[in-house]
Design an enzyme around this catalytic site. Structure first.
Site, PDB file in Angstrom:
ATOM      1  CG  ASP A  30     -17.708  44.228   5.358  1.00 62.08           C
ATOM      2  OD1 ASP A  30     -16.558  43.764   5.258  1.00 62.08           O
ATOM      3  OD2 ASP A  30     -18.659  43.866   4.630  1.00 62.08           O
ATOM      4  CE  LYS A  87     -16.101  43.133   0.635  1.00 60.54           C
ATOM      5  NZ  LYS A  87     -15.702  41.747   0.939  1.00 60.54           N
ATOM      6  N   GLY A 159     -24.507  39.826   3.089  1.00 58.88           N
ATOM      7  CA  GLY A 159     -25.593  40.806   3.130  1.00 58.88           C
ATOM      8  C   GLY A 159     -26.944  40.234   3.470  1.00 58.88           C
ATOM      9  NE  ARG A 171     -22.331  21.496   9.657  1.00 58.13           N
ATOM     10  CZ  ARG A 171     -21.982  20.779  10.729  1.00 58.13           C
ATOM     11  NH1 ARG A 171     -21.057  19.840  10.624  1.00 58.13           N
ATOM     12  NH2 ARG A 171     -22.539  21.004  11.898  1.00 58.13           N
ATOM     13  N   GLY A 220     -22.993  36.291   6.289  1.00 56.89           N
ATOM     14  CA  GLY A 220     -24.208  36.002   7.032  1.00 56.89           C
ATOM     15  C   GLY A 220     -24.032  35.934   8.529  1.00 56.89           C
ATOM     16  N   GLY A 241     -19.701  41.342   7.958  1.00 58.77           N
ATOM     17  CA  GLY A 241     -19.968  42.414   7.018  1.00 58.77           C
ATOM     18  C   GLY A 241     -21.072  43.309   7.524  1.00 58.77           C
ATOM     19  CB  SER A 242     -24.545  43.633   6.346  1.00 59.35           C
ATOM     20  OG  SER A 242     -24.056  43.435   5.039  1.00 59.35           O
TER      21      SER A 242
END
EC number: 4.3.3.6
Lengths: 300, 198
Positions: A30, A87, A159, A171, A220, A241-242
């Site tokens: 990101d 996005k 996030g 999983r 995450g 991402g973050s």
């Protein structure tokens, strides 16, 4: 040699799914500025996701999250030579039309943005540009593929910097695929009903033991070990991402996650690249998030 | 007859490694992913897959693969590069990212991502004499093209506008497109025949 006078077909299923095949083993990052896009490319990203706010900020600031400003997307496309993704809101086919007109390489119909339609997703077959969509389980992944998604990413909880939901979703998807493999043909009709997915697609997954499209994981991932965990659990690659640009040293962390993704099964490499990375993003425990604030529950 | 199968590698730093391994295995080769110098030593030919050339370049340098790969090329080991792999095998690359290097070996100038954005990626049929009939169904995904070739390079295929998309020079083979995702195994058979005779 010979010269060919061929007719060419753009936007085929093979071309759309094929780009995702080429991204395998890679990290998609990101970025919210052209400068960050440059850092990501230099660090070894296989693609960048252009957006206005990373999920951690969307979460902190609240409000409606929408497609990015076309100027920002143009600047990022101008700055890097690796594929640029962007996005659109779930169901917002006009945002997707705009992104296609801007010539992004992949559209993420993403639960990270505020949904525009709580019933329908975008009919992705209508587009030349390929789409990636999030999924928390196999049925959701197959419904998105039925709508034309050319790549799936498990959702995780964007996030947060908490990898537990990403683990759960990858999983779940791989576990449900394995369960299908052991079923007899007559059981697959019921499996299709339970998965709420077309029988033909369910049968294909049961026979091949994998999705017909590439499966990345997201939501995450914050450390090299997180990325390697996702790869060992069967992901084809990772979205971060973050986790990168909310950390103390983005360039170093980005490069470390790239290396750990390639050498995901070599603990000595993961140990080496994990040294001295500085602060990881602070993060939020998913368990502390009240249900309405969980992004993974958007999309169905 | 696993003992007599030809050991052939696929450079497994990033990209569509799995597809190449599957095609080579189906053709009876002992196909192996190669990420380390000692793994390269154990194979007699190497495929460099499709993927992101800038990432393969970076990882090959960081993990000590660049020089062993260059040495293998210099020693005459057969290589086959598809898309990003073609870029890696080219002496000169245009529109590279800053600081990007190639392994070299093919005396060609290649332009990275020559067709533009993904919406311009396409499939088409190519008549390729060295492969024979029927035409090869070729898939171009953000593909490179060869802009010029040296005297020692054989051009195997070009598009209708004369842009070169398949080349061969000695033990090295490169295509802009991806035979590994179409089910047409003829390019891999051609590569394996070069490995056998090397």
């Amino acid at each position: 040699m010979s010269t060919n006078t061929e007719t060419t077909e753009p936007g085929t299923t093979r071309v759309k799914r094929g780009l995702a095949e080429m991204l395998k083993g890679g990290v998609i990052m990101d970025v919210v500025t052209a400068e960050q896009a440059r850092i990501a490319e230099d660090a070894g990203a296989v693609a960048v996701m252009a957006l206005e706010r990373v999920p951690a900020d969307i979460r902190a600031q609240g409000g409606v999250a929408r497609m990015s400003d076309p100027d920002l997307i143009d600047q990022i496309i101008e700055t890097v030579s690796i594929p640029v993704m962007a996005k659109a809101r779930i169901g917002h086919f006009v945002e997707a039309q705009v992104l296609e007109a801007l010539k992004v390489d992949y559209i993420d119909e993403s639960e990270v943005l505020s949904p525009a339609d709580y019933v329908n997703h975008i009919d992705k077959w209508n587009f030349t540009v390929p789409f990636v969509c999030g999924a928390t389980n196999l049925g959701e992944a197959l419904r998105r593929i039925t709508e034309g998604a050319a790549m799936i990413r498990s959702k995780g909880e964007a996030g947060t910097g908490d990898v537990s939901e990403a683990t759960k979703h990858i999983r779940t998807i791989t576990g449900e695929i394995n369960a299908l493999r052991s079923k007899t043909k007559d059981e697959l009709y019921v499996a299709a009903k339970e998965l709420q997915a077309p029988y033909e697609l369910v049968r294909e997954v049961a026979e091949t033991g994998k999705l017909p499209v590439v499966l990345f994981t997201a939501g995450g991932v914050a450390t090299p070990a997180d990325a390697a965990l996702m790869m060992q659990l069967g992901a084809d690659g990772v979205f971060v991402g973050s986790g990168i640009f909310k950390s103390g040293n983005p360039a170093q962390r980005a490069a470390a996650i790239v290396k750990a993704t390639t050498f995901y099964d070599d603990a000595s490499v993961i140990a080496e690249v994990s040294r001295g990375l500085g602060e990881a993003m602070v993060g939020i425990n998913v368990a502390d998030l009240a249900a309405p604030h969980r992004l993974a529950e958007r999309g169905w | 007859m696993a003992g007599s199968a030809l050991p052939v590698g696929v450079l497994a730093l990033q990209g569509d490694v799995r597809e190449h391994l599957a095609v080579l295995s189906d053709l009876g080769a002992d196909a192996r992913p190669v990420r380390r110098p000692e793994e390269l030593d154990a194979v007699r030919g190497l495929v460099i897959p499709g993927g992101e050339s800038s990432v393969m370049d970076k990882l090959s340098r960081l993990f000590g693969m660049r020089e062993p790969l260059r040495q293998a090329i210099a020693d005459g080991m057969p290589f086959y590069g598809t898309c990003a792999g073609l870029i890696m095998l080219s002496d000169t690359v245009l529109d590279a990212i800053e600081g990007q290097q190639t392994l070299g070996g093919l005396d060609v100038v290649v332009r990275r991502n020559a067709f533009g954005a993904q919406v311009d990626s396409f499939e088409t049929d190519l008549d390729i004499p060295v492969i024979g009939d029927p035409p090869v169904h070729a898939v171009f995904i953000r593909a490179p093209v060869v802009e010029s070739v040296g005297a020692a390079v054989d051009v195997l295929a070009a598009l209708g506008d004369d842009r070169i998309v398949a080349v061969e020079q000695g033990a090295l083979l490169g295509t802009s497109f991806h035979p590994e995702i179409t089910g047409d195994t003829r390019f891999h058979e051609y590569f394996l025949s070069k490995v056998r005779s090397a």
